[in-house]
Design an enzyme around this catalytic site. Structure first.
Site, PDB file in Angstrom:
ATOM      1  N   GLY A  28     -26.897   9.900 -47.154  1.00  0.00           N
ATOM      2  CA  GLY A  28     -27.851  10.735 -47.869  1.00  0.00           C
ATOM      3  C   GLY A  28     -27.499  10.800 -49.333  1.00  0.00           C
ATOM      4  O   GLY A  28     -26.332  10.696 -49.716  1.00  0.00           O
ATOM      5  N   GLY A  30     -28.953  12.566 -53.292  1.00  0.00           N
ATOM      6  CA  GLY A  30     -29.891  13.371 -54.051  1.00  0.00           C
ATOM      7  C   GLY A  30     -29.356  13.620 -55.443  1.00  0.00           C
ATOM      8  O   GLY A  30     -28.307  13.110 -55.826  1.00  0.00           O
ATOM      9  N   ASP A  34     -24.121  13.586 -52.784  1.00  0.00           N
ATOM     10  CA  ASP A  34     -24.177  12.403 -51.931  1.00  0.00           C
ATOM     11  C   ASP A  34     -23.409  12.726 -50.663  1.00  0.00           C
ATOM     12  O   ASP A  34     -22.373  13.400 -50.714  1.00  0.00           O
ATOM     13  CB  ASP A  34     -23.547  11.197 -52.631  1.00  0.00           C
ATOM     14  CG  ASP A  34     -24.364  10.735 -53.827  1.00  0.00           C
ATOM     15  OD1 ASP A  34     -25.335   9.993 -53.622  1.00  0.00           O
ATOM     16  OD2 ASP A  34     -24.023  11.126 -54.964  1.00  0.00           O
ATOM     17  N   VAL A  35     -23.912  12.231 -49.526  1.00  0.00           N
ATOM     18  CA  VAL A  35     -23.262  12.503 -48.245  1.00  0.00           C
ATOM     19  C   VAL A  35     -22.883  11.184 -47.586  1.00  0.00           C
ATOM     20  O   VAL A  35     -23.683  10.244 -47.535  1.00  0.00           O
ATOM     21  CB  VAL A  35     -24.172  13.318 -47.309  1.00  0.00           C
ATOM     22  CG1 VAL A  35     -23.498  13.517 -45.951  1.00  0.00           C
ATOM     23  CG2 VAL A  35     -24.501  14.669 -47.927  1.00  0.00           C
ATOM     24  N   ASP A 140     -33.466  28.508 -48.636  1.00  0.00           N
ATOM     25  CA  ASP A 140     -34.083  27.184 -48.499  1.00  0.00           C
ATOM     26  C   ASP A 140     -34.177  26.784 -47.035  1.00  0.00           C
ATOM     27  O   ASP A 140     -33.793  25.677 -46.650  1.00  0.00           O
ATOM     28  CB  ASP A 140     -33.302  26.141 -49.297  1.00  0.00           C
ATOM     29  CG  ASP A 140     -34.093  24.846 -49.491  1.00  0.00           C
ATOM     30  OD1 ASP A 140     -35.334  24.878 -49.356  1.00  0.00           O
ATOM     31  OD2 ASP A 140     -33.479  23.807 -49.778  1.00  0.00           O
TER      32      ASP A 140
END
Length: 470
Positions: A28, A30, A34-35, A140
């Site tokens: 992932g 963004g 980061d993942v 969220d």
């Protein structure tokens, strides 16, 4: 392994991390993190490494989730954070999310069975109740932030926008929750799951067992907060949406037992400036648009746990119908969709709404015949519609709490919630649309822009604009 992006180079070059973890692949990415999927060398356990590029987001995740102790909240094993380097959170790895459950059911042309729905919903409620009991506002909530394990255990994740509501004014409004001074007896008295659901059972009971070690009274909590403020350390809530794209779909963080933990004795959250009252001001630019409460869309910076409850109602509605209930294309379109269902926002339906910052700036034509939530929930039972109505309503004070919903008769009537072992879990995460790099169904792309020019039926006025519904 070569890094996939320049901004992610640090995680591959940090000796203390690669000495303990084998980084396998990036899962992932963004703007803020980061993942990576990784293997812990000591025992071969698969974990997620979340490299957070934003200091404030990392701080929020670590501090807020160190307070929590719930089986329905994602677990942080440890974290690495040194001066001039991004924080790296080591999290349990969960392969899929609730968005994938919804998306796969939709693709296969089937609904999610009522008994399965109840189990998913109960798990969400248990996780959210654990947050709210500790005065933690998630800010969220959405299906992509509800991660799911292979055996059906659902966990709240992505606390990068979370806030710990410390101020006395906030606590007074929710003082019945008593988040910081509960013992085992208080916990047991506070939650009595209906006898008819055999399993919610133990998860919720475990979630409410707060470790005695390290707990402090609210008085001591606020004393520490006052001392913290006296140091004049102030940090504002940035007026931006904090979206991590697909990073939130795989991992976030929670508690850890770590030597030299810089947050070990910290129960105070940095006061955020911008408010005239000196209380520390929240921002209205949080969350993902489709799940954002009306008070946020009207610019409120004086809100509480109720914004999570609105998001919860939107999630429940989507579970019932497999479609988002308010899929706005911009903030003003989001409001128009809500108004078309619930009618205009007035003092009659929400006393005090006229004091919202943008109430007099945003002017809508009168909606003569709002369609009502029933029209948005076809084929739903009266009890299911009632459940959504308890959450998707204008007046925040009227929204049911997670604790109240755990006692709702809906969950104790036939069909009863299935055991977790009977939940259908997707084999892969199907939420990623290859044509939408921001994630499932564009949820992660729903920012905070009020893009009036993209909305056709509006006219500008001296103070703002007016929307005309077709």
């Amino acid at each position: 392994m070569e890094p996939e992006a320049a901004k992610s180079w640090s995680i591959h070059s940090r000796g203390e991390i690669i000495a303990k973890y084998e980084i396998q692949e990036r899962v992932g990415s963004g703007a803020y993190s980061d993942v990576y999927k990784a293997r812990r060398l000591s025992d071969n356990v698969v974990v997620a490494l979340k490299e957070v590029h934003d200091y404030q987001s990392a701080f929020r995740e670590i501090e807020a989730l160190q307070i929590l102790n719930s089986p329905n909240v994602i677990v942080l094993h440890e974290f690495f954070w040194r001066e001039d380097e991004d924080a790296v959170l080591v999290l349990e790895y969960l392969r899929t999310d609730l968005a994938s459950v919804i998306n796969e059911a939709k693709k296969e042309g089937r609904s999610i069975g009522v008994a399965q729905l109840k189990r998913w919903m109960l798990q969400i409620l248990c996780g959210l109740d654990a947050c709210h009991r500790n005065m933690i506002l998630h800010r969220d909530l959405k299906p992509t932030n509800l991660l799911v394990s292979d055996d059906g255990l659902l966990k709240l994740a992505d606390f990068g926008q979370a806030r710990i509501l410390l101020e006395p004014g906030y606590v007074a409004a929710y003082n019945n929750l008593q988040p910081y001074e509960q013992n085992a007896v208080n916990q047991e008295n506070a939650f009595q799951p209906p006898e008819d659901f055999p399993e919610t059972d133990n998860l919720c009971q475990e979630a409410y067992e707060i470790q005695e070690q390290g707990t402090i009274s609210k008085e001591e909590y606020f004393r520490q907060l006052d001392e913290f403020k006296a140091k004049n350390i102030d940090e504002t809530d940035e007026e931006t949406d904090v979206h991590d794209g697909d990073t939130s779909c795989l991992a976030t963080c929670t508690t850890s037992d770590i030597e030299d933990d810089p947050f070990k004795n910290s129960y105070s959250y940095k006061a955020e400036g911008g408010g005239d009252d000196g209380q520390g001001c929240l921002t209205s630019c949080v969350g993902t648009r489709w799940f954002r409460a009306p008070e946020l869309l009207f610019g409120s910076t004086d809100y509480g746990l109720e914004i999570d409850l609105w998001s919860l109602g939107c999630i429940f509605a989507e579970l019932f119908t497999l479609e988002p209930i308010f899929p706005g294309t911009a903030d003003i379109d989001q409001l128009s969709r809500i108004f078309s269902v619930l009618g205009n926002l007035t003092e009659e339906v929400w006393p005090g709404c006229s004091k919202l910052p943008d109430y007099k700036t945003i002017s809508f034509n009168k909606v003569e015949n709002p369609i009502g939530l029933e029209a948005c929930l076809p084929n739903c039972s009266p009890d299911e519609i009632s459940l959504v109505k308890k959450l998707v309503c204008y007046d925040p004070a009227s929204r049911a709490t997670a604790m109240e919903l755990l006692h709702d008769k809906y969950f104790s009537e036939e069909p009863l919630p299935v055991p977790m072992s009977e939940l259908w879990v997707p084999l892969t995460r199907s939420g990623q649309d290859e044509n939408s790099p921001r994630g499932w169904s564009g949820h992660d792309g729903m920012g905070s822009d009020s893009d009036f020019e993209d909305f056709e039926n509006y006219t500008r006025t001296d103070t703002g604009f007016s929307i005309r519904f077709p």
